[in-house]
Design an enzyme around this catalytic site. Sequence first.
Site, PDB file in Angstrom:
ATOM      1  CD  GLU A   1      -2.884  -1.158   2.428  1.00 27.38           C
ATOM      2  OE1 GLU A   1      -2.597  -0.338   3.289  1.00 27.38           O
ATOM      3  OE2 GLU A   1      -3.713  -1.907   2.681  1.00 27.38           O
TER       4      GLU A   1
ATOM      5  CB  SER B   1      -9.278   0.169   5.179  1.00 29.93           C
ATOM      6  OG  SER B   1      -7.972  -0.424   4.837  1.00 29.93           O
TER       7      SER B   1
ATOM      8  CG  ASP C   1      -7.107  -1.364   1.569  1.00 28.92           C
ATOM      9  OD1 ASP C   1      -7.495  -1.473   2.895  1.00 28.92           O
ATOM     10  OD2 ASP C   1      -7.209  -2.401   0.830  1.00 28.92           O
TER      11      ASP C   1
ATOM     12  CD  GLU D   1      -9.987  -3.703   0.056  1.00 26.63           C
ATOM     13  OE1 GLU D   1      -9.578  -4.361   0.838  1.00 26.63           O
ATOM     14  OE2 GLU D   1     -10.601  -2.716   0.443  1.00 26.63           O
TER      15      GLU D   1
END
Length: 161
Positions: free
Chosen positions: A37, A57, A66, A79
């Site tokens: 991420e 999240s 996310d 996501e």
Amino acid sequence: MCGDCGGRAAGGAARDARGVVWILRHAKGRVLGGAAERELIHLLFDKGFSVVRVAGSGKTALPAPDLIALHKGRILAFECKAWASGSIHIPVSQMKELMSWCERAGAEIFLAWKYPHQGWFFLKPGDFSQTDKNYSITLRHAQARAIHLDVLTGHMARLRP
């Protein structure tokens, strides 16, 4: 501590002197989801987007993506999955909550799948096959359907053949 195995995890992403983002790996060699991420945050920021990672999240009662990326009125919701598997499966309930959040926020929804040594696959919910329980996609299908980052961010209208 790593929740998967109880071992120490060296999570995160770091930039070297050249500005290249390196994903730090778990001691067993797996890319950590949070590190993936953070890598995507840097990629989107470098394309001119303001990006935030949503704390918790998937762990709260309220649905949230996310990552949220913003650029001159455009809202992208991601996501993120970092899985080295031949396919990914997202529960129908999770996907529907994400789609509901995006509709409410006026955001475009993307599922960002980080696959080791192949990079990112940016997918729309319609790229997945749906069963009663899951939205699923194989790696092969993801490779064929994925949207390139430059197209997703508006830096290219489409990829050149």
